[in-house]
Scaffold this motif. Structure first.
Motif, PDB file in Angstrom:
ATOM      1  N   PRO A   8      16.101  51.900  27.532  1.00  0.00           N
ATOM      2  CA  PRO A   8      17.545  51.620  27.706  1.00  0.00           C
ATOM      3  C   PRO A   8      17.867  51.212  29.147  1.00  0.00           C
ATOM      4  CG  PRO A   8      17.210  53.696  26.565  1.00  0.00           C
ATOM      5  CD  PRO A   8      15.864  53.246  27.048  1.00  0.00           C
ATOM      6  N   LEU A   9      18.868  50.352  29.270  1.00  0.00           N
ATOM      7  CA  LEU A   9      19.300  49.878  30.575  1.00  0.00           C
ATOM      8  C   LEU A   9      20.748  50.296  30.803  1.00  0.00           C
ATOM      9  CD1 LEU A   9      18.745  48.138  33.128  1.00  0.00           C
ATOM     10  CD2 LEU A   9      19.638  46.188  31.818  1.00  0.00           C
ATOM     11  N   VAL A  10      20.979  51.047  31.884  1.00  0.00           N
ATOM     12  CA  VAL A  10      22.319  51.451  32.288  1.00  0.00           C
ATOM     13  C   VAL A  10      22.723  50.540  33.441  1.00  0.00           C
ATOM     14  CG1 VAL A  10      23.721  53.301  33.295  1.00  0.00           C
ATOM     15  CG2 VAL A  10      21.978  53.837  31.574  1.00  0.00           C
ATOM     16  N   ILE A  11      23.904  49.934  33.319  1.00  0.00           N
ATOM     17  CA  ILE A  11      24.355  48.969  34.315  1.00  0.00           C
ATOM     18  C   ILE A  11      25.551  49.518  35.074  1.00  0.00           C
ATOM     19  CG2 ILE A  11      25.239  46.632  34.679  1.00  0.00           C
ATOM     20  CD1 ILE A  11      23.863  45.936  31.951  1.00  0.00           C
ATOM     21  N   PHE A  12      25.403  49.583  36.393  1.00  0.00           N
ATOM     22  CA  PHE A  12      26.526  49.933  37.266  1.00  0.00           C
ATOM     23  C   PHE A  12      27.199  48.632  37.689  1.00  0.00           C
ATOM     24  CE2 PHE A  12      23.552  53.513  38.207  1.00  0.00           C
ATOM     25  CZ  PHE A  12      24.356  54.558  37.785  1.00  0.00           C
ATOM     26  N   LEU A  33      22.602  55.484  43.198  1.00  0.00           N
ATOM     27  CA  LEU A  33      21.240  56.014  43.270  1.00  0.00           C
ATOM     28  C   LEU A  33      21.236  57.519  43.025  1.00  0.00           C
ATOM     29  CD1 LEU A  33      18.249  55.576  43.747  1.00  0.00           C
ATOM     30  CD2 LEU A  33      18.682  55.754  46.206  1.00  0.00           C
ATOM     31  N   LYS A  34      22.221  58.229  43.562  1.00  0.00           N
ATOM     32  CA  LYS A  34      22.329  59.670  43.310  1.00  0.00           C
ATOM     33  C   LYS A  34      22.494  59.939  41.819  1.00  0.00           C
ATOM     34  CE  LYS A  34      24.518  60.895  47.704  1.00  0.00           C
ATOM     35  NZ  LYS A  34      25.768  61.369  48.314  1.00  0.00           N
ATOM     36  N   LEU A  35      23.324  59.151  41.164  1.00  0.00           N
ATOM     37  CA  LEU A  35      23.516  59.307  39.720  1.00  0.00           C
ATOM     38  C   LEU A  35      22.224  59.013  38.962  1.00  0.00           C
ATOM     39  CD1 LEU A  35      26.998  57.605  39.287  1.00  0.00           C
ATOM     40  CD2 LEU A  35      26.487  60.042  39.030  1.00  0.00           C
ATOM     41  N   LYS A  36      21.551  57.968  39.379  1.00  0.00           N
ATOM     42  CA  LYS A  36      20.300  57.566  38.733  1.00  0.00           C
ATOM     43  C   LYS A  36      19.279  58.700  38.762  1.00  0.00           C
ATOM     44  CE  LYS A  36      16.435  54.449  39.395  1.00  0.00           C
ATOM     45  NZ  LYS A  36      15.823  53.441  40.222  1.00  0.00           N
ATOM     46  N   LYS A  37      19.215  59.414  39.860  1.00  0.00           N
ATOM     47  CA  LYS A  37      18.210  60.459  40.026  1.00  0.00           C
ATOM     48  C   LYS A  37      18.417  61.637  39.073  1.00  0.00           C
ATOM     49  CE  LYS A  37      16.901  59.310  44.701  1.00  0.00           C
ATOM     50  NZ  LYS A  37      16.786  59.688  46.085  1.00  0.00           N
ATOM     51  N   ASN A  38      19.608  61.712  38.472  1.00  0.00           N
ATOM     52  CA  ASN A  38      19.886  62.793  37.525  1.00  0.00           C
ATOM     53  C   ASN A  38      19.351  62.511  36.124  1.00  0.00           C
ATOM     54  OD1 ASN A  38      21.296  64.418  39.359  1.00  0.00           O
ATOM     55  ND2 ASN A  38      23.177  63.267  39.008  1.00  0.00           N
ATOM     56  N   PHE A  39      18.786  61.327  35.924  1.00  0.00           N
ATOM     57  CA  PHE A  39      18.385  60.939  34.578  1.00  0.00           C
ATOM     58  C   PHE A  39      16.882  60.758  34.470  1.00  0.00           C
ATOM     59  CE2 PHE A  39      22.810  59.891  34.816  1.00  0.00           C
ATOM     60  CZ  PHE A  39      23.284  60.293  33.573  1.00  0.00           C
ATOM     61  N   SER A  40      16.442  60.750  33.246  1.00  0.00           N
ATOM     62  CA  SER A  40      15.037  60.616  32.912  1.00  0.00           C
ATOM     63  C   SER A  40      14.478  59.272  33.383  1.00  0.00           C
ATOM     64  CB  SER A  40      14.894  60.720  31.385  1.00  0.00           C
ATOM     65  OG  SER A  40      13.670  60.222  30.965  1.00  0.00           O
ATOM     66  N   LYS A  41      13.206  59.253  33.620  1.00  0.00           N
ATOM     67  CA  LYS A  41      12.519  58.004  33.980  1.00  0.00           C
ATOM     68  C   LYS A  41      12.418  57.072  32.763  1.00  0.00           C
ATOM     69  CE  LYS A  41      10.761  59.329  38.154  1.00  0.00           C
ATOM     70  NZ  LYS A  41      11.734  59.163  39.163  1.00  0.00           N
ATOM     71  N   LYS A  42      12.893  57.539  31.614  1.00  0.00           N
ATOM     72  CA  LYS A  42      12.855  56.725  30.409  1.00  0.00           C
ATOM     73  C   LYS A  42      14.035  55.760  30.330  1.00  0.00           C
ATOM     74  CE  LYS A  42      10.336  60.204  27.822  1.00  0.00           C
ATOM     75  NZ  LYS A  42      10.311  61.062  26.650  1.00  0.00           N
ATOM     76  N   ILE A  43      14.829  55.719  31.383  1.00  0.00           N
ATOM     77  CA  ILE A  43      15.998  54.837  31.440  1.00  0.00           C
ATOM     78  C   ILE A  43      15.864  53.941  32.666  1.00  0.00           C
ATOM     79  CG2 ILE A  43      18.518  54.749  31.683  1.00  0.00           C
ATOM     80  CD1 ILE A  43      18.627  57.541  30.452  1.00  0.00           C
ATOM     81  N   ASP A  44      16.141  52.649  32.486  1.00  0.00           N
ATOM     82  CA  ASP A  44      16.215  51.727  33.619  1.00  0.00           C
ATOM     83  C   ASP A  44      17.663  51.629  34.075  1.00  0.00           C
ATOM     84  OD1 ASP A  44      13.593  50.909  34.066  1.00  0.00           O
ATOM     85  OD2 ASP A  44      13.706  49.291  32.595  1.00  0.00           O
ATOM     86  N   PHE A  45      17.848  51.325  35.343  1.00  0.00           N
ATOM     87  CA  PHE A  45      19.188  51.190  35.911  1.00  0.00           C
ATOM     88  C   PHE A  45      19.300  49.857  36.633  1.00  0.00           C
ATOM     89  CE2 PHE A  45      18.787  55.654  35.215  1.00  0.00           C
ATOM     90  CZ  PHE A  45      20.066  56.069  34.890  1.00  0.00           C
ATOM     91  N   LYS A  91      17.601  46.287  45.713  1.00  0.00           N
ATOM     92  CA  LYS A  91      16.493  45.993  44.803  1.00  0.00           C
ATOM     93  C   LYS A  91      15.322  46.968  44.924  1.00  0.00           C
ATOM     94  CE  LYS A  91      14.170  42.349  47.433  1.00  0.00           C
ATOM     95  NZ  LYS A  91      13.837  40.923  47.397  1.00  0.00           N
ATOM     96  N   LYS A  92      15.356  47.834  45.932  1.00  0.00           N
ATOM     97  CA  LYS A  92      14.314  48.854  46.040  1.00  0.00           C
ATOM     98  C   LYS A  92      14.402  49.852  44.888  1.00  0.00           C
ATOM     99  CE  LYS A  92      15.801  49.839  50.098  1.00  0.00           C
ATOM    100  NZ  LYS A  92      16.120  50.529  51.335  1.00  0.00           N
ATOM    101  N   ASP A  93      15.621  50.067  44.393  1.00  0.00           N
ATOM    102  CA  ASP A  93      15.837  51.129  43.411  1.00  0.00           C
ATOM    103  C   ASP A  93      16.440  50.667  42.082  1.00  0.00           C
ATOM    104  OD1 ASP A  93      15.113  53.467  45.104  1.00  0.00           O
ATOM    105  OD2 ASP A  93      16.737  52.672  46.342  1.00  0.00           O
ATOM    106  N   PHE A  94      16.867  49.418  42.011  1.00  0.00           N
ATOM    107  CA  PHE A  94      17.570  48.944  40.824  1.00  0.00           C
ATOM    108  C   PHE A  94      17.115  47.551  40.422  1.00  0.00           C
ATOM    109  CE2 PHE A  94      20.556  51.805  42.959  1.00  0.00           C
ATOM    110  CZ  PHE A  94      20.955  52.628  41.911  1.00  0.00           C
ATOM    111  N   LYS A  95      17.246  47.263  39.134  1.00  0.00           N
ATOM    112  CA  LYS A  95      17.212  45.876  38.688  1.00  0.00           C
ATOM    113  C   LYS A  95      18.540  45.275  39.127  1.00  0.00           C
ATOM    114  CE  LYS A  95      14.405  46.536  34.535  1.00  0.00           C
ATOM    115  NZ  LYS A  95      13.241  45.820  34.970  1.00  0.00           N
ATOM    116  N   LEU A  96      18.550  43.981  39.368  1.00  0.00           N
ATOM    117  CA  LEU A  96      19.771  43.333  39.839  1.00  0.00           C
ATOM    118  C   LEU A  96      20.247  42.288  38.840  1.00  0.00           C
ATOM    119  CD1 LEU A  96      19.014  42.903  43.630  1.00  0.00           C
ATOM    120  CD2 LEU A  96      20.244  44.730  42.484  1.00  0.00           C
ATOM    121  N   ILE A  97      21.541  42.352  38.558  1.00  0.00           N
ATOM    122  CA  ILE A  97      22.194  41.436  37.629  1.00  0.00           C
ATOM    123  C   ILE A  97      23.338  40.778  38.381  1.00  0.00           C
ATOM    124  CG2 ILE A  97      23.508  41.260  35.475  1.00  0.00           C
ATOM    125  CD1 ILE A  97      22.166  43.903  34.606  1.00  0.00           C
TER     126      ILE A  97
END
Length: 120
Positions: A8-12, A33-45, A91-97
C-alpha cells in the motif's frame, strides 16, 4: 500494463501548504517522516507536490491583482534551486509524486526525476 505496486502507498499531500516558506516546507516533511515511522515497513509513503509555471498558467489580466487564488499561487512560488533542495531532502525517505498543471511543469517534473506523475 503490469502492476509494480508491491505494498500500500500512503500519500502526504503537500501542494501549496508550505506557504512559500522553504523552512516550513522542510518542517512539514519532517513531521510526515515522524508519522511514517509509526507504521509498518509493509507500507510505502510518498509526498505529493504541485507545479505550475506561473508565467504561463496565470492569465496576464489576473497577474498582480487581488484575486485570492492568483495571490495564493504567486505567494507560494519556489525557485528551482529551492525545489531541488527540497526534493533532495524529501527523496531520502519518501517516494515523490507531482501534479504538473501545464506542459512546462511536466518537463520540470521529468527533469527533477519524480517517481510518479499525477495528471490533474
Amino acid at each position: 500494463m503490469t502492476n509494480n505496486i508491491k505494498k500500500p502507498l500512503v500519500i502526504f499531500e503537500i501542494a501549496n501548504n508550505h506557504m512559500g516558506d522553504f523552512k516550513h516546507a522542510k518542517k512539514i516533511i519532517s513531521e510526515c517522516l515522524k508519522l511514517k515511522k509509526n507504521f509498518s515497513k509493509k507500507i510505502d509513503f510518498a509526498l505529493k507536490f504541485q507545479f505550475r509555471d506561473l508565467d504561463t498558467y496565470i492569465h496576464k489580466s489576473y497577474k498582480n491583482t487581488d484575486h485570492s487564488q492568483v495571490n495564493r499561487f504567486e505567494s507560494t512560488k519556489f525557485s528551482d534551486y529551492e525545489w531541488i533542495s527540497l526534493i533532495n531532502y524529501a527523496k531520502k525517505d519518501f517516494k515523490l509524486i507531482c501534479t504538473p498543471f501545464d506542459e512546462i511543469s511536466v518537463n520540470k517534473v521529468l527533469k527533477f526525476k519524480f517517481d510518479i506523475i499525477k495528471i490533474p
